[in-house]
Design an enzyme around this catalytic site. Structure first.
Site, PDB file in Angstrom:
ATOM      1  N   GLU A  17       0.852  -1.182   0.000  1.00 51.85           N
ATOM      2  CA  GLU A  17       0.000   0.000   0.000  1.00 51.85           C
ATOM      3  C   GLU A  17       0.894   1.240   0.000  1.00 51.85           C
ATOM      4  O   GLU A  17       0.468   2.329   0.353  1.00 51.85           O
ATOM      5  CB  GLU A  17      -0.971  -0.011   1.179  1.00 51.85           C
ATOM      6  CG  GLU A  17      -0.338  -0.164   2.538  1.00 51.85           C
ATOM      7  CD  GLU A  17      -1.376  -0.292   3.642  1.00 51.85           C
ATOM      8  OE1 GLU A  17      -2.126   0.665   3.862  1.00 51.85           O
ATOM      9  OE2 GLU A  17      -1.435  -1.359   4.278  1.00 51.85           O
ATOM     10  N   CYS A  58      -3.549  -3.508   4.187  1.00 44.81           N
ATOM     11  CA  CYS A  58      -2.670  -4.562   4.705  1.00 44.81           C
ATOM     12  C   CYS A  58      -3.058  -5.963   4.226  1.00 44.81           C
ATOM     13  O   CYS A  58      -2.390  -6.943   4.555  1.00 44.81           O
ATOM     14  CB  CYS A  58      -2.644  -4.528   6.230  1.00 44.81           C
ATOM     15  SG  CYS A  58      -2.240  -2.917   6.887  1.00 44.81           S
ATOM     16  N   THR A  98       2.809   3.943  15.968  1.00 43.38           N
ATOM     17  CA  THR A  98       2.464   2.674  15.301  1.00 43.38           C
ATOM     18  C   THR A  98       3.005   2.652  13.865  1.00 43.38           C
ATOM     19  O   THR A  98       2.434   2.009  12.997  1.00 43.38           O
ATOM     20  CB  THR A  98       0.944   2.404  15.313  1.00 43.38           C
ATOM     21  OG1 THR A  98       0.268   3.410  14.550  1.00 43.38           O
ATOM     22  CG2 THR A  98       0.385   2.403  16.719  1.00 43.38           C
ATOM     23  N   SER A 107     -10.844   2.375  13.318  1.00 48.63           N
ATOM     24  CA  SER A 107     -10.108   1.314  12.611  1.00 48.63           C
ATOM     25  C   SER A 107      -9.993   0.068  13.494  1.00 48.63           C
ATOM     26  O   SER A 107     -10.051  -1.062  12.996  1.00 48.63           O
ATOM     27  CB  SER A 107      -8.723   1.806  12.159  1.00 48.63           C
ATOM     28  OG  SER A 107      -7.837   1.967  13.254  1.00 48.63           O
ATOM     29  N   HIS A 139      -2.950 -10.140  12.088  1.00 49.48           N
ATOM     30  CA  HIS A 139      -2.357  -8.904  11.567  1.00 49.48           C
ATOM     31  C   HIS A 139      -1.996  -8.040  12.782  1.00 49.48           C
ATOM     32  O   HIS A 139      -2.815  -7.860  13.683  1.00 49.48           O
ATOM     33  CB  HIS A 139      -3.358  -8.188  10.647  1.00 49.48           C
ATOM     34  CG  HIS A 139      -2.927  -6.790  10.314  1.00 49.48           C
ATOM     35  ND1 HIS A 139      -1.722  -6.524   9.711  1.00 49.48           N
ATOM     36  CD2 HIS A 139      -3.515  -5.583  10.526  1.00 49.48           C
ATOM     37  CE1 HIS A 139      -1.594  -5.220   9.557  1.00 49.48           C
ATOM     38  NE2 HIS A 139      -2.672  -4.616  10.047  1.00 49.48           N
ATOM     39  N   LYS A 141      -6.330  -7.685  21.629  1.00 48.72           N
ATOM     40  CA  LYS A 141      -7.765  -7.384  21.488  1.00 48.72           C
ATOM     41  C   LYS A 141      -8.406  -8.406  20.538  1.00 48.72           C
ATOM     42  O   LYS A 141      -9.517  -8.881  20.759  1.00 48.72           O
ATOM     43  CB  LYS A 141      -7.971  -5.981  20.916  1.00 48.72           C
ATOM     44  CG  LYS A 141      -7.581  -4.829  21.824  1.00 48.72           C
ATOM     45  CD  LYS A 141      -7.742  -3.506  21.038  1.00 48.72           C
ATOM     46  CE  LYS A 141      -7.133  -2.306  21.723  1.00 48.72           C
ATOM     47  NZ  LYS A 141      -7.900  -1.787  22.840  1.00 48.72           N
ATOM     48  N   ASN A 143       4.641  -1.564  12.721  1.00 49.15           N
ATOM     49  CA  ASN A 143       3.680  -2.006  11.708  1.00 49.15           C
ATOM     50  C   ASN A 143       4.348  -2.003  10.341  1.00 49.15           C
ATOM     51  O   ASN A 143       4.932  -0.996   9.938  1.00 49.15           O
ATOM     52  CB  ASN A 143       2.466  -1.048  11.698  1.00 49.15           C
ATOM     53  CG  ASN A 143       1.296  -1.612  10.901  1.00 49.15           C
ATOM     54  OD1 ASN A 143       1.382  -2.695  10.315  1.00 49.15           O
ATOM     55  ND2 ASN A 143       0.196  -0.888  10.887  1.00 49.15           N
ATOM     56  N   SER A 164      -7.510  -2.493   5.911  1.00 52.25           N
ATOM     57  CA  SER A 164      -8.500  -1.431   6.083  1.00 52.25           C
ATOM     58  C   SER A 164      -9.245  -1.200   4.782  1.00 52.25           C
ATOM     59  O   SER A 164      -8.746  -1.473   3.694  1.00 52.25           O
ATOM     60  CB  SER A 164      -7.802  -0.146   6.516  1.00 52.25           C
ATOM     61  OG  SER A 164      -7.335  -0.287   7.838  1.00 52.25           O
TER      62      SER A 164
HETATM   63  N1  CAA Z   1       0.316   2.631  30.761  1.00 52.14           N
HETATM   64  C1  CAA Z   1      -0.231   1.562  30.158  1.00 52.14           C
HETATM   65  N2  CAA Z   1      -1.197   1.676  29.201  1.00 52.14           N
HETATM   66  C2  CAA Z   1      -1.590   2.918  28.856  1.00 52.14           C
HETATM   67  C3  CAA Z   1      -1.058   4.065  29.439  1.00 52.14           C
HETATM   68  C4  CAA Z   1      -0.054   3.896  30.444  1.00 52.14           C
HETATM   69  N3  CAA Z   1       0.521   4.937  31.050  1.00 52.14           N
HETATM   70  N4  CAA Z   1      -1.674   5.141  28.880  1.00 52.14           N
HETATM   71  C5  CAA Z   1      -2.546   4.676  27.968  1.00 52.14           C
HETATM   72  N5  CAA Z   1      -2.507   3.335  27.943  1.00 52.14           N
HETATM   73  C6  CAA Z   1      -3.281   2.428  27.078  1.00 52.14           C
HETATM   74  C7  CAA Z   1      -4.726   2.816  26.935  1.00 52.14           C
HETATM   75  O1  CAA Z   1      -5.496   2.383  28.058  1.00 52.14           O
HETATM   76  C8  CAA Z   1      -5.095   2.081  25.661  1.00 52.14           C
HETATM   77  O2  CAA Z   1      -5.316   0.714  25.960  1.00 52.14           O
HETATM   78  P1  CAA Z   1      -6.612  -0.043  25.379  1.00 52.14           P
HETATM   79  O3  CAA Z   1      -6.505   0.022  23.870  1.00 52.14           O
HETATM   80  O4  CAA Z   1      -6.502  -1.423  25.899  1.00 52.14           O
HETATM   81  O5  CAA Z   1      -7.804   0.711  25.883  1.00 52.14           O
HETATM   82  C9  CAA Z   1      -3.816   2.152  24.818  1.00 52.14           C
HETATM   83  O6  CAA Z   1      -2.757   2.535  25.747  1.00 52.14           O
HETATM   84  C10 CAA Z   1      -3.855   3.180  23.689  1.00 52.14           C
HETATM   85  O7  CAA Z   1      -4.138   4.449  24.198  1.00 52.14           O
HETATM   86  P2  CAA Z   1      -5.355   5.336  23.681  1.00 52.14           P
HETATM   87  O8  CAA Z   1      -6.631   4.620  23.796  1.00 52.14           O
HETATM   88  O9  CAA Z   1      -5.221   6.664  24.362  1.00 52.14           O
HETATM   89  O10 CAA Z   1      -5.168   5.458  22.123  1.00 52.14           O
HETATM   90  P3  CAA Z   1      -4.462   6.544  21.216  1.00 52.14           P
HETATM   91  O11 CAA Z   1      -5.327   7.738  21.131  1.00 52.14           O
HETATM   92  O12 CAA Z   1      -3.057   6.746  21.619  1.00 52.14           O
HETATM   93  O13 CAA Z   1      -4.493   5.802  19.807  1.00 52.14           O
HETATM   94  C11 CAA Z   1      -4.390   4.119  18.156  1.00 52.14           C
HETATM   95  C12 CAA Z   1      -4.184   4.431  19.646  1.00 52.14           C
HETATM   96  C13 CAA Z   1      -5.836   4.347  17.779  1.00 52.14           C
HETATM   97  C14 CAA Z   1      -4.031   2.652  17.922  1.00 52.14           C
HETATM   98  C15 CAA Z   1      -3.442   5.040  17.319  1.00 52.14           C
HETATM   99  O14 CAA Z   1      -2.110   4.751  17.626  1.00 52.14           O
HETATM  100  C16 CAA Z   1      -3.652   4.923  15.829  1.00 52.14           C
HETATM  101  O15 CAA Z   1      -4.500   5.584  15.249  1.00 52.14           O
HETATM  102  N6  CAA Z   1      -2.842   4.035  15.141  1.00 52.14           N
HETATM  103  C17 CAA Z   1      -2.964   3.835  13.683  1.00 52.14           C
HETATM  104  C18 CAA Z   1      -4.195   3.009  13.319  1.00 52.14           C
HETATM  105  C19 CAA Z   1      -4.093   1.545  13.689  1.00 52.14           C
HETATM  106  O16 CAA Z   1      -3.019   0.998  13.886  1.00 52.14           O
HETATM  107  N7  CAA Z   1      -5.253   0.874  13.723  1.00 52.14           N
HETATM  108  C20 CAA Z   1      -5.299  -0.542  14.024  1.00 52.14           C
HETATM  109  C21 CAA Z   1      -6.517  -1.208  13.403  1.00 52.14           C
HETATM  110  S1  CAA Z   1      -6.533  -0.894  11.640  1.00 52.14           S
HETATM  111  C22 CAA Z   1      -5.364  -1.960  11.003  1.00 52.14           C
HETATM  112  O17 CAA Z   1      -4.971  -2.895  11.638  1.00 52.14           O
HETATM  113  C23 CAA Z   1      -4.796  -1.662   9.650  1.00 52.14           C
HETATM  114  C24 CAA Z   1      -3.441  -1.047   9.824  1.00 52.14           C
HETATM  115  O18 CAA Z   1      -2.446  -1.756   9.870  1.00 52.14           O
HETATM  116  C25 CAA Z   1      -3.358   0.428   9.970  1.00 52.14           C
END
Ligand code: CAA
Length: 404
Positions: free
Chosen positions: A85, A117, A160, A210, A241, A250, A286, A319
């Site tokens: 991609e 992906c 990521t 996502s 993945h 998860k 990733n 995605s």
């Molecule tokens: N200690 C331990 N854990 C902590 C922490 C701390 N001090 N502070 C936060 N966390 C945890 C949170 O509780 C959360 O855990 P859960 O998911 O279990 O609830 C985790 O850290 C992430 O924190 P946030 O919920 O605050 O999330 P964020 O706003 O930082 O965003 C994300 C996380 C959405 C993955 C972001 O990094 C993102 O957009 N990444 C790109 C998209 C992606 O990878 N999507 C995955 C599915 S899509 C796919 O798989 C296709 C692909 O390859 C892109």
């Protein structure tokens, strides 16, 4: 299938850029608790590509390593597909460059696949069906997943990122993993969870959505797979993945809930059946199309001897979205093949350099927009992108040509 025997992955290798960013350093720079990245996302390092390490160079590096380590001659390849991609051109596919750089035969089906992906999985499954149809006539397929995962600096997606390529040899009588051809569970839905408009190098993503889309697709694909593959032996390991390690966690909870397990039981099972596949990803980040197959490499590197003859599951998510759940059996003798492939070599101590935050940000600024002119890039890499010439043709350094 006539007289065709087992079909699957005969060999696997990967390549990564020469530099990586430590997520502890990034956490300090962004004012975030280090545990959010390490435990919250499950990532400790991510590979960062330099200007000469484009998707073609990474793919050719992985492919060259695959041919050398598996003892295969390029003349045995009749099918070469690259899932990416991170396309380098609207028309000319990454696979054409790879075909040339690796000296593959002209009697060969060559193409690029894209579905976020999921692209490399589409290529892999097509290759197994090409062999099953009889069209391969004893030849093998070279499947490569190659991507550079980039989000805006300072965005939630930044921790990521990653970059790398995974190359797989697909053939009859595979020495690593026999795939169950024709028995997959699939799911697709038109969603806007992640996208990369043609003019952008950085991806755009609706992060939380996502994650929901991935988990929803997994539930559907897994149920469909159960209908196709009902009554088989249980899966002793599953590779998902892996956009970041926590996503696999998860995923395993959702998949386990379909099997009737509660979260506590799913988490216990995760440590045994999923965690061994996540080690390489925690060091690379990733790599989009290759992430599932990097997980497979990590699993085989860790446990091939114990898994010979056992059935494992694989889940691919792209995605947009498309997903497929499928299974295979680890081949007898896989551990010896894994040792021969030296799977951990690209991540061995000393193999990569740790970037400082200013150096990482400078790399990203330099590589922000159009490709460089050929005279502006130099490289010591065996396969390297050297820039574009005045007619905007991409130029590469080929280890094979240089050494020959
Ligand atoms: N200690 C331990 N854990 C902590 C922490 C701390 N001090 N502070 C936060 N966390 C945890 C949170 O509780 C959360 O855990 P859960 O998911 O279990 O609830 C985790 O850290 C992430 O924190 P946030 O919920 O605050 O999330 P964020 O706003 O930082 O965003 C994300 C996380 C959405 C993955 C972001 O990094 C993102 O957009 N990444 C790109 C998209 C992606 O990878 N999507 C995955 C599915 S899509 C796919 O798989 C296709 C692909 O390859 C892109």
């Amino acid at each position: 299938m006539g007289s065709i025997e087992a079909i699957g992955i005969d060999a696997i290798t990967f390549s990564v850029p020469r530099s990586y960013l430590d997520l502890g350093d990034l956490a300090v720079a962004r004012g975030v608790a280090a545990d959010k990245y390490r435990l919250g996302l499950g990532v400790s390092q991510m590979a960062i590509a330099a200007a000469d390490e484009d998707p073609v160079a990474l793919a050719a590096g992985a492919g060259s390593r695959l041919l050398a380590a598996s003892g295969r001659d390029p003349s045995e390849i009749g099918f070469c597909a690259v899932g990416t991609e991170t396309a380098v051109d609207h028309s000319k596919p990454v696979s054409s460059y790879v075909h040339g750089l690796l000296g593959l035969p002209s009697r060969c089906r060559v193409f690029e696949t894209k579905h976020a992906c999921f692209g490399a999985t589409a290529a892999l499954l097509s290759a197994t069906e090409w062999i099953a149809s009889g069209a391969a006539r004893g030849r093998a397929a070279l499947i490569i997943a190659s991507d550079i995962a980039r989000y805006e600096i300072g965005s939630p997606g930044e921790p990521t990122q990653g970059a790398g390529a995974v190359a797989m040899l697909v053939s009859e009588r595979p020495r690593l993993l026999e795939l169950e051809v024709g028995r997959t569970g699939s799911f697709a839905r038109d969603v806007h969870d992640f996208w990369r408009p043609l003019h952008r190098k950085d991806a755009l993503v609706d992060g939380k959505f996502s994650v929901e889309c991935y988990l929803d697709a997994l539930g559907h694909a897994y149920r469909d797979w159960q209908e196709q593959a009902a009554g088989g032996e249980p899966l002793v390991r599953t590779c998902y993945h892996v956009p970041y390690g926590k996503m696999a966690h998860k995923a395993h909870r959702v998949r386990s809930s379909v099997d009737g397990l509660d979260e506590a039981a799913a988490d216990r099972d995760f440590e045994l059946t999923v965690a061994p596949s996540l080690r390489f990803a925690s060091q690379v980040g990733n790599i989009y199309a290759g992430s599932l197959y990097l997980a497979l490499a990590s699993l085989l590197h860790a446990e091939a001897a114990a898994l010979e003859g056992r059935r494992i599951g694989l889940f691919s998510y792209g995605s947009g979205c498309a997903a497929e759940f499928f299974a295979g059996r680890v081949a007898a003798g896989a551990a010896a093949m894994v040792a021969r492939l030296d799977l951990g070599a690209p991540l061995a101590p000393g193999a990569r350099a740790r970037l400082t935050i200013p150096a990482y940000e400078a790399l990203r600024r330099d590589d922000a927009s159009a490709d460089r002119r050929a005279s502006e890039v130099s490289s010591e890499r065996p396969f390297a992108f050297l820039g574009v010439d005045p007619a905007e043709r991409r130029r590469y350094m080929s280890g094979i040509l240089r050494d020959g």
